[in-house]
Design a protein around this motif. Sequence first.
Motif, PDB file in Angstrom:
ATOM      1  N   SER A 709       0.835  -1.192   0.000  1.00 23.30           N
ATOM      2  CA  SER A 709       0.000   0.000   0.000  1.00 23.30           C
ATOM      3  C   SER A 709       0.874   1.247   0.000  1.00 23.30           C
ATOM      4  O   SER A 709       1.981   1.261   0.535  1.00 23.30           O
ATOM      5  CB  SER A 709      -0.911  -0.003   1.236  1.00 23.30           C
ATOM      6  OG  SER A 709      -1.591   1.222   1.334  1.00 23.30           O
ATOM      7  N   SER A 710       0.349   2.328  -0.602  1.00 26.87           N
ATOM      8  CA  SER A 710       1.102   3.573  -0.691  1.00 26.87           C
ATOM      9  C   SER A 710       1.191   4.289   0.642  1.00 26.87           C
ATOM     10  O   SER A 710       1.947   5.241   0.779  1.00 26.87           O
ATOM     11  CB  SER A 710       0.453   4.502  -1.722  1.00 26.87           C
ATOM     12  OG  SER A 710      -0.871   4.829  -1.321  1.00 26.87           O
ATOM     13  N   GLU A 711       0.439   3.862   1.635  1.00 30.52           N
ATOM     14  CA  GLU A 711       0.502   4.483   2.947  1.00 30.52           C
ATOM     15  C   GLU A 711       0.614   3.402   4.025  1.00 30.52           C
ATOM     16  O   GLU A 711       0.077   2.309   3.883  1.00 30.52           O
ATOM     17  CB  GLU A 711      -0.722   5.356   3.213  1.00 30.52           C
ATOM     18  CG  GLU A 711      -2.045   4.631   3.119  1.00 30.52           C
ATOM     19  CD  GLU A 711      -3.221   5.580   3.301  1.00 30.52           C
ATOM     20  OE1 GLU A 711      -4.353   5.087   3.297  1.00 30.52           O
ATOM     21  OE2 GLU A 711      -2.995   6.790   3.440  1.00 30.52           O
ATOM     22  N   SER A 712       1.340   3.746   5.070  1.00 34.68           N
ATOM     23  CA  SER A 712       1.521   2.798   6.169  1.00 34.68           C
ATOM     24  C   SER A 712       0.285   2.796   7.061  1.00 34.68           C
ATOM     25  O   SER A 712      -0.535   3.717   7.002  1.00 34.68           O
ATOM     26  CB  SER A 712       2.742   3.210   6.985  1.00 34.68           C
ATOM     27  OG  SER A 712       2.477   4.430   7.665  1.00 34.68           O
ATOM     28  N   PRO A 713       0.150   1.754   7.916  1.00 32.99           N
ATOM     29  CA  PRO A 713      -0.997   1.723   8.836  1.00 32.99           C
ATOM     30  C   PRO A 713      -1.067   2.939   9.749  1.00 32.99           C
ATOM     31  O   PRO A 713      -2.151   3.430  10.051  1.00 32.99           O
ATOM     32  CB  PRO A 713      -0.760   0.430   9.630  1.00 32.99           C
ATOM     33  CG  PRO A 713       0.025  -0.445   8.709  1.00 32.99           C
ATOM     34  CD  PRO A 713       0.916   0.485   7.954  1.00 32.99           C
ATOM     35  N   SER A 714       0.085   3.437  10.204  1.00 33.41           N
ATOM     36  CA  SER A 714       0.059   4.616  11.073  1.00 33.41           C
ATOM     37  C   SER A 714      -0.398   5.857  10.307  1.00 33.41           C
ATOM     38  O   SER A 714      -1.064   6.734  10.878  1.00 33.41           O
ATOM     39  CB  SER A 714       1.444   4.846  11.700  1.00 33.41           C
ATOM     40  OG  SER A 714       2.428   5.018  10.688  1.00 33.41           O
ATOM     41  N   GLU A 715      -0.049   5.943   9.023  1.00 34.59           N
ATOM     42  CA  GLU A 715      -0.533   7.065   8.200  1.00 34.59           C
ATOM     43  C   GLU A 715      -2.042   6.965   7.987  1.00 34.59           C
ATOM     44  O   GLU A 715      -2.742   7.978   7.940  1.00 34.59           O
ATOM     45  CB  GLU A 715       0.214   7.082   6.866  1.00 34.59           C
ATOM     46  CG  GLU A 715       1.676   7.510   6.996  1.00 34.59           C
ATOM     47  CD  GLU A 715       2.467   7.288   5.711  1.00 34.59           C
ATOM     48  OE1 GLU A 715       3.501   7.947   5.545  1.00 34.59           O
ATOM     49  OE2 GLU A 715       2.056   6.444   4.879  1.00 34.59           O
ATOM     50  N   LYS A 716      -2.554   5.740   7.865  1.00 33.06           N
ATOM     51  CA  LYS A 716      -4.006   5.561   7.775  1.00 33.06           C
ATOM     52  C   LYS A 716      -4.686   6.028   9.058  1.00 33.06           C
ATOM     53  O   LYS A 716      -5.764   6.629   9.033  1.00 33.06           O
ATOM     54  CB  LYS A 716      -4.344   4.100   7.506  1.00 33.06           C
ATOM     55  CG  LYS A 716      -4.026   3.606   6.109  1.00 33.06           C
ATOM     56  CD  LYS A 716      -4.488   2.165   5.943  1.00 33.06           C
ATOM     57  CE  LYS A 716      -4.186   1.642   4.550  1.00 33.06           C
ATOM     58  NZ  LYS A 716      -4.641   0.258   4.353  1.00 33.06           N
ATOM     59  N   ASP A 717      -4.039   5.732  10.191  1.00 29.91           N
ATOM     60  CA  ASP A 717      -4.575   6.191  11.477  1.00 29.91           C
ATOM     61  C   ASP A 717      -4.741   7.704  11.490  1.00 29.91           C
ATOM     62  O   ASP A 717      -5.746   8.232  11.973  1.00 29.91           O
ATOM     63  CB  ASP A 717      -3.635   5.784  12.621  1.00 29.91           C
ATOM     64  CG  ASP A 717      -3.931   4.393  13.145  1.00 29.91           C
ATOM     65  OD1 ASP A 717      -4.877   3.758  12.654  1.00 29.91           O
ATOM     66  OD2 ASP A 717      -3.205   3.944  14.059  1.00 29.91           O
ATOM     67  N   ILE A 718      -3.730   8.407  10.984  1.00 27.69           N
ATOM     68  CA  ILE A 718      -3.784   9.877  10.973  1.00 27.69           C
ATOM     69  C   ILE A 718      -4.943  10.356  10.107  1.00 27.69           C
ATOM     70  O   ILE A 718      -5.665  11.297  10.461  1.00 27.69           O
ATOM     71  CB  ILE A 718      -2.446  10.464  10.471  1.00 27.69           C
ATOM     72  CG1 ILE A 718      -1.312  10.083  11.424  1.00 27.69           C
ATOM     73  CG2 ILE A 718      -2.542  11.976  10.343  1.00 27.69           C
ATOM     74  CD1 ILE A 718      -1.460  10.618  12.820  1.00 27.69           C
ATOM     75  N   HIS A 719      -5.142   9.694   8.955  1.00 27.42           N
ATOM     76  CA  HIS A 719      -6.251  10.067   8.077  1.00 27.42           C
ATOM     77  C   HIS A 719      -7.586   9.859   8.788  1.00 27.42           C
ATOM     78  O   HIS A 719      -8.483  10.718   8.757  1.00 27.42           O
ATOM     79  CB  HIS A 719      -6.206   9.248   6.787  1.00 27.42           C
ATOM     80  CG  HIS A 719      -7.139   9.748   5.718  1.00 27.42           C
ATOM     81  ND1 HIS A 719      -8.507   9.620   5.789  1.00 27.42           N
ATOM     82  CD2 HIS A 719      -6.887  10.399   4.539  1.00 27.42           C
ATOM     83  CE1 HIS A 719      -9.072  10.160   4.733  1.00 27.42           C
ATOM     84  NE2 HIS A 719      -8.098  10.638   3.941  1.00 27.42           N
ATOM     85  N   MET A 720      -7.741   8.721   9.455  1.00 26.76           N
ATOM     86  CA  MET A 720      -8.978   8.445  10.165  1.00 26.76           C
ATOM     87  C   MET A 720      -9.184   9.403  11.345  1.00 26.76           C
ATOM     88  O   MET A 720     -10.312   9.794  11.647  1.00 26.76           O
ATOM     89  CB  MET A 720      -8.979   6.992  10.654  1.00 26.76           C
ATOM     90  CG  MET A 720      -9.145   5.977   9.525  1.00 26.76           C
ATOM     91  SD  MET A 720      -9.284   4.259  10.106  1.00 26.76           S
ATOM     92  CE  MET A 720      -7.566   3.847  10.334  1.00 26.76           C
ATOM     93  N   LEU A 721      -8.084   9.803  11.986  1.00 26.36           N
ATOM     94  CA  LEU A 721      -8.181  10.781  13.068  1.00 26.36           C
ATOM     95  C   LEU A 721      -8.677  12.123  12.540  1.00 26.36           C
ATOM     96  O   LEU A 721      -9.494  12.793  13.186  1.00 26.36           O
ATOM     97  CB  LEU A 721      -6.818  10.950  13.752  1.00 26.36           C
ATOM     98  CG  LEU A 721      -6.762  12.008  14.863  1.00 26.36           C
ATOM     99  CD1 LEU A 721      -7.714  11.654  16.007  1.00 26.36           C
ATOM    100  CD2 LEU A 721      -5.330  12.157  15.388  1.00 26.36           C
ATOM    101  N   GLY A 722      -8.195  12.518  11.354  1.00 24.54           N
ATOM    102  CA  GLY A 722      -8.674  13.767  10.757  1.00 24.54           C
ATOM    103  C   GLY A 722     -10.163  13.746  10.521  1.00 24.54           C
ATOM    104  O   GLY A 722     -10.872  14.717  10.819  1.00 24.54           O
TER     105      GLY A 722
END
Length: 819
Positions: A709-722
Amino acid sequence: MFLRAKMNGVSVSEVPIKNFLGKRCRMLCSFGTFGYVLALILVLSSAFLGCCGDDDGDSSMVSVPLGFEISGFDRTKNWVSKNGVFAFGFLEKYGGDDVDGFVVGVRYNLGDQEDVNVPVWSVGGGVRVSGNSTFRLAMDGRLELIENHSGIVVWSSNTSTLGVQKASLLDSGNLVLLDDDNKVVWGSFSSPINTLLPGQSLHFPQNLRAPSTQSVSSYYSLEIRRTGELALVWEHNVTYWRSHFGSSASVEEARFESTGVLGLYGDSSEAVWFVTSKDFGDPSVTLRHLRIDQDGNLRMYSWNDEVRSWKVGWQAVINQCNVFGSCGLYGICGYNTSGPTCNCLYTDSLDSGTSGSAVDLGSSGCKKMVDLGNCRLHTSMMVMKQTVLYGLYPPLDVNMILSEEACKEYCTNDTSCVAATSKNDGSGVCTIKRTSFVSGYTDPSVPSVSFLKVCQVPLAVAARAANHRYNGESVSLPSSRLAGGESRTRLIEGVGIIVLMTVSIVLGVEGIVLWVMFKRRKIETRLTRLRKDGHMNPHCTGVVRVTFEEIKDLTDEFAVRLGPSVFKGTLPNRIPVVAKILSGTVVPEKEFRLAVSTLGAMHHRNLASLRGFCYEPEHKLLIYEFVPNGSLDKWLLDLNKDPTKWSWHQRLNIALEVARALAYLHLECPQCIPHGNLKLENVLLGESFSVKLTDFGLQTLMSNESASSSESPSEKDIHMLGEMLLQIVTCQREVLMESPQEILDELSRKETPPVGSEEDMKALERVVRIAFWCMQTQPFLRPSISEVLKVLEGTLSVDNPPSDFVFRHESMTDSEAVA
């Protein structure tokens, strides 16, 4: 760095002195070593003057300045009121000797005996912290309780915008914050916990909640209702005491007076209802308080200086057995020569004619009632005279007009009936209970007979119990006269067969009982491990493995559904837990147990703790701590109807706690553990609406997804937090506006959320901006969780996101979509 003079372990320098020192010390220190000596002399002399002065002309208070701290490491140092009656600090053994952690608050300071130094107010409603904690008056004017090992702010007074200059512990026991004009801008009297001191009031919708037992929140509270009525209630379901006054009366407040009066007062300051202590107006009584105790009763206490103890001068419920659920589940409240006692309603399916042994009042030590569907024979009715039984969930009780015998017969024939109570007071009311959660009370003056459905005693056991009394009636076996040798032979053969059958049945029954007892003890032992240190000690890393059958037992066959795959359960000591079914999980046991071990080692005040797990070929479940107020989506989306229901500060605090939990997962664990499924449904709200994240780490630790994936799981977390930040701000599930300014304009137009100051408006703008940064379609543009946290706390500013950013779900690829 602070220079603080201390006397008796307490900072005593005053705010004007501090402001003076700020300039003079910097000037003197510039002269080298000699200047440092002069600065120290200046500090000590100023502190002496501050201590010996009049505390700004008010002799009723002891003040501490901004920067004042009390540490949990030295609990012998307390902040004492000027009259010496009250002390503030870390309270030991609050809630019992077997409870871990400390509560911070105000208590009496009447000597060395702990039982007389009862707490009257606690920080955060009794939140527990470790000894490695600090309570301080921050430089921005907030009172804060901080866990030092993690740096987490456990509680805050949220008074940074009120111009606070010092704090005082008044002679009345009120902890207050004062501004430059010595005006009280915040006080502990405005947020009572379980006690009212003289001069303290209750206003709708405030309440007093009984102290918790160990880590379980109390079911009992004293409410002042919109009508002005005072009421003692159990779990919002049952009112077991109330004040009575004319319906035309208008009530503004309930107030406790130093003379020993609890009254309801109208706008004309006249009492429309009141009760008094039996020592009302006694001038020798100088100290009183009103408290709702752990047993659910409301009492007035007076200090007897001669015997150095507290005496009860009035209590709301005269007969303690009339307090709803006094003896807990399966318990019966009664009286003996020493006072109220509890006996168990039921102990063993083979001994249904006797009640259980006595247990402490209010304990939950009684065994669960037998499942009537598993009776080997038919059911029978146990008769309990002068007894009232009630279900702990009253909507499941049904009232009928039946005679006593008809009431018993109806329950006997109704398969859904567990127990019944027939009132012999002339009303003819028969109450049918259709829930197995039964409790009750007994008293010689009670004109009621109750019937409890139990498993029928097997014939062999009944024969063995011949000529003994069962349910108050003599039980004997019929006999017949036999004559002649043949009759004698047949009699001997018959007796032999009966004896053989009886012995076989008895041995069989005993074998079954021993097997059941062994299995039950094994279950209880395992569940006791599940609740013991793991629930009381926040640093325990043990996660207990249980079987699916054991989970069925603690969830009562998955009777209470909290979500699609989430069910409420109860441990043997009534501590609630949650069982989550992991449907569709295909992972080897070794990997599953490794993941569970990792998750069980995580301990943070904003994470729902993992207590146990089940791994079987067909069943995989996790057991979490129970969080009482449900998930954030149920509260937040309801605010759309009334956005003023929660203040902006409450919502900002929720956002902060979510970010702190995520920061712990990303930065403070031995390895980064992304949440993986951050959404409103996985944000649970505890006492005082503190945040508990659940379902964290599962997708990452047990995922077989490709790492391409182009984004890591922690980066997905940040997106979901937004996304979540915008949902918290707007109270909407879908937010389709394309810029921060568009959202701010919409919030301003709808007055959602209402903000009270320019600083609040700036905070709102920061939250919206950082949310858009979090949702950047290019992962490398998203901020780290530490940067998000600093922005939310106000220690880091944030610019507008790029102008070409568009917030639309359809613009993201599948790999970037939010799970």
